[in-house]
Write a protein that holds these residues in place. Structure first.
Motif, PDB file in Angstrom:
ATOM      1  N   PHE A 222       0.591  -1.043   0.420  1.00 17.81           N
ATOM      2  CA  PHE A 222      -0.149  -0.081  -0.365  1.00 17.81           C
ATOM      3  C   PHE A 222       0.637   0.751  -0.049  1.00 17.81           C
ATOM      4  O   PHE A 222       1.078   2.452   1.050  1.00 17.81           O
ATOM      5  CB  PHE A 222      -1.048   0.149   1.192  1.00 17.81           C
ATOM      6  N   ALA A 223       1.949   0.819  -0.130  1.00 12.92           N
ATOM      7  CA  ALA A 223       2.944   1.892  -0.357  1.00 12.92           C
ATOM      8  C   ALA A 223       3.027   2.985  -1.246  1.00 12.92           C
ATOM      9  O   ALA A 223       2.860   2.832  -2.486  1.00 12.92           O
ATOM     10  CB  ALA A 223       3.979   2.004  -0.083  1.00 12.92           C
ATOM     11  N   LYS A 224       3.592   4.368  -0.793  1.00  8.26           N
ATOM     12  CA  LYS A 224       2.536   5.462  -2.196  1.00  8.26           C
ATOM     13  C   LYS A 224       4.450   5.712  -3.067  1.00  8.26           C
ATOM     14  O   LYS A 224       4.119   5.624  -4.353  1.00  8.26           O
ATOM     15  CB  LYS A 224       2.616   6.787  -1.733  1.00  8.26           C
ATOM     16  N   SER A 225       4.800   4.855  -2.723  1.00 10.03           N
ATOM     17  CA  SER A 225       6.272   4.951  -3.441  1.00 10.03           C
ATOM     18  C   SER A 225       7.253   3.933  -2.764  1.00 10.03           C
ATOM     19  O   SER A 225       7.271   4.109  -1.146  1.00 10.03           O
ATOM     20  CB  SER A 225       7.652   6.336  -3.791  1.00 10.03           C
ATOM     21  N   GLN A 226       8.218   3.364  -3.445  1.00 13.25           N
ATOM     22  CA  GLN A 226       9.844   2.864  -2.446  1.00 13.25           C
ATOM     23  C   GLN A 226       9.695   3.740  -1.242  1.00 13.25           C
ATOM     24  O   GLN A 226      10.464   3.189   0.003  1.00 13.25           O
ATOM     25  CB  GLN A 226      10.640   2.222  -3.334  1.00 13.25           C
ATOM     26  N   LYS A 227      10.129   4.608  -0.991  1.00 17.48           N
ATOM     27  CA  LYS A 227      11.671   5.476  -0.206  1.00 17.48           C
ATOM     28  C   LYS A 227      10.238   5.721   0.916  1.00 17.48           C
ATOM     29  O   LYS A 227      10.557   5.548   2.266  1.00 17.48           O
ATOM     30  CB  LYS A 227      11.141   6.703  -1.037  1.00 17.48           C
ATOM     31  N   GLU A 228       9.055   5.393   0.555  1.00 14.91           N
ATOM     32  CA  GLU A 228       8.043   5.823   2.183  1.00 14.91           C
ATOM     33  C   GLU A 228       8.577   5.200   2.277  1.00 14.91           C
ATOM     34  O   GLU A 228       7.756   5.262   4.036  1.00 14.91           O
ATOM     35  CB  GLU A 228       6.155   5.963   1.364  1.00 14.91           C
ATOM     36  N   GLN A 229       8.172   3.657   2.011  1.00  8.91           N
ATOM     37  CA  GLN A 229       7.646   2.455   3.332  1.00  8.91           C
ATOM     38  C   GLN A 229       9.562   2.276   3.412  1.00  8.91           C
ATOM     39  O   GLN A 229       9.761   1.755   5.025  1.00  8.91           O
ATOM     40  CB  GLN A 229       7.337   1.364   2.330  1.00  8.91           C
ATOM     41  N   VAL A 230      10.759   2.731   3.044  1.00  7.69           N
ATOM     42  CA  VAL A 230      11.883   2.327   3.925  1.00  7.69           C
ATOM     43  C   VAL A 230      12.464   3.260   5.134  1.00  7.69           C
ATOM     44  O   VAL A 230      12.625   3.464   5.943  1.00  7.69           O
ATOM     45  CB  VAL A 230      12.992   2.560   3.173  1.00  7.69           C
ATOM     46  N   LYS A 231      11.345   4.878   4.912  1.00  4.67           N
ATOM     47  CA  LYS A 231      11.864   5.642   5.409  1.00  4.67           C
ATOM     48  C   LYS A 231      11.109   5.866   6.960  1.00  4.67           C
ATOM     49  O   LYS A 231      11.325   5.580   7.980  1.00  4.67           O
ATOM     50  CB  LYS A 231      11.592   7.243   4.853  1.00  4.67           C
ATOM     51  N   GLY A 232       9.864   5.785   6.302  1.00  3.70           N
ATOM     52  CA  GLY A 232       8.427   5.192   7.265  1.00  3.70           C
ATOM     53  C   GLY A 232       9.484   4.401   8.528  1.00  3.70           C
ATOM     54  O   GLY A 232       9.428   3.958   9.489  1.00  3.70           O
ATOM     55  N   GLN A 233      10.119   2.957   7.540  1.00  4.26           N
ATOM     56  CA  GLN A 233      10.056   1.834   8.533  1.00  4.26           C
ATOM     57  C   GLN A 233      11.902   1.644   9.521  1.00  4.26           C
ATOM     58  O   GLN A 233      11.846   2.036  10.790  1.00  4.26           O
ATOM     59  CB  GLN A 233      10.595   1.085   8.213  1.00  4.26           C
ATOM     60  N   PHE A 234      12.288   3.474   8.742  1.00  2.00           N
ATOM     61  CA  PHE A 234      13.505   3.675   9.691  1.00  2.00           C
ATOM     62  C   PHE A 234      13.008   4.528  10.926  1.00  2.00           C
ATOM     63  O   PHE A 234      13.474   4.420  11.999  1.00  2.00           O
ATOM     64  CB  PHE A 234      14.751   4.283   8.922  1.00  2.00           C
ATOM     65  N   TRP A 235      12.372   5.126  10.352  1.00  4.95           N
ATOM     66  CA  TRP A 235      11.168   6.334  11.853  1.00  4.95           C
ATOM     67  C   TRP A 235      10.763   5.656  12.698  1.00  4.95           C
ATOM     68  O   TRP A 235      10.823   5.200  14.303  1.00  4.95           O
ATOM     69  CB  TRP A 235      10.710   7.176  11.490  1.00  4.95           C
ATOM     70  N   GLY A 236      10.038   4.196  12.140  1.00  8.77           N
ATOM     71  CA  GLY A 236       9.180   4.073  12.717  1.00  8.77           C
ATOM     72  C   GLY A 236      10.259   2.755  13.791  1.00  8.77           C
ATOM     73  O   GLY A 236      10.187   2.213  15.344  1.00  8.77           O
ATOM     74  N   LEU A 237      10.920   2.205  13.499  1.00 13.19           N
ATOM     75  CA  LEU A 237      11.454   0.670  13.805  1.00 13.19           C
ATOM     76  C   LEU A 237      12.581   0.989  15.046  1.00 13.19           C
ATOM     77  O   LEU A 237      12.816   0.679  16.061  1.00 13.19           O
ATOM     78  CB  LEU A 237      12.202  -0.264  12.691  1.00 13.19           C
ATOM     79  N   PRO A 238      13.877   1.832  14.129  1.00 16.62           N
ATOM     80  CA  PRO A 238      14.974   1.815  15.263  1.00 16.62           C
ATOM     81  C   PRO A 238      14.765   2.542  16.277  1.00 16.62           C
ATOM     82  O   PRO A 238      15.631   2.577  17.349  1.00 16.62           O
ATOM     83  CB  PRO A 238      16.173   1.898  14.698  1.00 16.62           C
TER      84      PRO A 238
END
Length: 486
Positions: A249-265
């Motif tokens: 459902f990601a708007k772009s590849q960048k959104e999922q990569v960036k979002g998971q970095f903010w949300g996980l580590p």
């Protein structure tokens, strides 16, 4: 894609690729998913359990940081195909295990998620039970000595009530989960912030908390440390596999990569600080670490504080339950019987099956949780290894999406099964789990997830190179399989 070209046994509306205009999840949506997933009772118990076995606060913090970074890399990599093609995990895995064979790892992952759904539901119900005891003086003695496999009537009713609350969130499918996580994720910071303040207060400041030394012998610390990292990864070994269910459902590849970095580590580091501070603070104040967050709540003497804390904990637990433990089995069951089971039906079936797992037995002590996590990592690590090898080494990140829904495409292999993936998974699982039964190689079991991923990755790549599948249907398919597609 024309639906007429698809085998009816391989697709339905929920399994088909998400249309580009419907891919609207941004970085904040992925970050909020992780905010909600990480802040939950069993994760707190796992982190607190590291303090309980003798690790110092600084050692535990290092474990969490390393584990979260490894998790982030694995999730971002395995989420690539979901964001690029809009396909869920059980469809994505058809490229490696075959269009029929994919059901096996999908159901294995679904089974583990259902087990976790039961564990999380029971964990949340214990907090709800405390709230009900504070509201009704006679609640704790309701039913007398009657019990169901060790769970007394008040606990059983709390468990069933909390189970119903989880079901209500699923009413509108993935969209309701997305909306729930946006506000639920940040909300859980309130309870853990309050608990940190409480721990610092009773311990006389952060100094006494973080001054505690390790009780583990220097000769054992390496394996204890790596085993702890593996245990933390084991909690999320399931979500590593089915992260495409969300990134589709990601708007772009960048959104999922960036979002998971903010949300996980980032989120995991804050959570680790809170968990370590509360557990170590309780050790300073009471002489022993309290690794059960629900037990910590029992030390509060203000009914309003307890009520707010319990409600927030319940929201946090529902947040992780619906995101991490319902989405996957719902899609996995839909993949098995797409003609009859939709995403919502699969979610309801999964929730019903979770009732039969007797989760309160798994939560009786920290050691049983770690044993369970080790087995999960050993069993699911090889599946992740196969997926990484197939998508990044064999396919070069290029899939023929049309063939993922065909019985006669390049992913049909032999009668729908790719034996190479199964061989790699079985051998990888054997190597990673053998240490559970043979003391001489116990070190392999202590790092089971890493062993499983690496072994399956190497074996699968070798088998695909040495004995490549013969099924090549179109010129485009040949180009993809040989890695020459653009």
């Amino acid at each position: 894609m024309e639906s007429t070209n698809h085998a009816i046994s391989l697709t339905n509306e929920d399994l088909a690729p998400v249309k580009p205009q419907e891919r609207n999840w941004k970085a904040m949506n992925f970050a909020s998913i992780w905010m909600g997933c990480i802040h939950n009772i069993p994760t707190y118990a796992t982190v607190g359990g590291l303090i309980a076995i003798g690790m110092s606060p600084w050692q535990v913090l290092a474990v969490i940081l390393i584990a979260s970074l490894i998790l982030y890399v694995a999730l971002a990599l395995n989420g690539h195909a979901g964001a690029k093609y809009g396909i869920p995990f059980p469809v994505f895995i058809r490229s490696s295990f075959g269009v029929v064979g994919a059901n096996a790892p999908a159901l294995l992952r679904g089974f583990v998620a259902i087990m976790w759904f039961g564990i999380q539901t029971f964990a949340g119900s214990t907090a709800l039970n405390i709230l009900l005891m504070n509201l009704w003086d006679g609640w704790g003695t309701l039913g007398g000595d009657w019990n169901l496999l060790g769970l007394h009537l008040p606990g059983l009713i709390s468990f069933l009530l909390f189970w119903v609350l989880n079901i209500l969130v699923l009413h509108h499918g993935m969209e309701s989960i997305k909306k729930f996580e946006v506000w639920a994720g940040p909300l859980v910071y309130l309870i853990f912030g309050g608990m940190v303040w409480w721990a610092i207060d009773i311990a006389g400041g952060l100094g006494p908390i973080y001054a505690q030394s390790s009780k583990i012998a220097s000769g054992d610390i390496f394996w204890v440390f790596t085993g702890a990292v593996t245990g933390i990864i084991g909690i999320w070994a399931t979500l590593i596999l089915n992260i495409p269910d969300f990134t589709r459902f990601a708007k772009s590849q960048k959104e999922q990569v960036k979002g998971q970095f903010w949300g996980l580590p980032g989120t995991f580091a804050l959570f680790a600080f809170a968990s370590i501070t509360v557990t170590s603070g309780s050790q300073v104040a009471f002489g022993e670490p309290i690794w059960d967050v629900v037990e910590v709540l029992q030390h509060f003497d203000h009914p309003f504080v307890i009520a707010i804390s319990v409600i927030t904990l319940c929201v946090a637990t529902i947040s992780v339950n619906v995101a991490a433990n319902i989405v996957s089995p719902a899609y996995d069951l839909a993949n098995l019987f797409p003609k009859w089971i939709t995403f919502k039906r699969g979610a309801y079936i999964s929730a019903i099956l979770a009732l039969l797992t007797v989760p309160w037995k798994l939560m009786e002590q920290a050691s049983s949780i770690f044993a369970f996590l080790g087995t999960i990592g050993g069993a699911l690590g090889p599946v992740a290894g196969v997926m990484f090898a197939d998508y990044f080494i064999i396919r070069k990140r290029t899939l023929v999406v049309e063939d993922l829904y065909k019985m006669n495409g390049i992913y049909s292999y032999y009668k729908g099964y790719n034996y190479r993936a199964f061989v790699a998974t079985i051998i990888g699982a054997f190597i990673s789990l053998i240490g559970q039964f043979v003391p001489e190689v116990k070190f392999l079991y202590d790092i089971s997830w890493f062993v499983g991923v690496i072994a399956a990755f190497v074996i699968y790549t070798a088998l695909m190179k040495l004995h490549p599948p013969a099924a090549e249907v179109t010129e485009d398919s040949k180009a993809v399989f040989s890695g020459k597609a653009g």
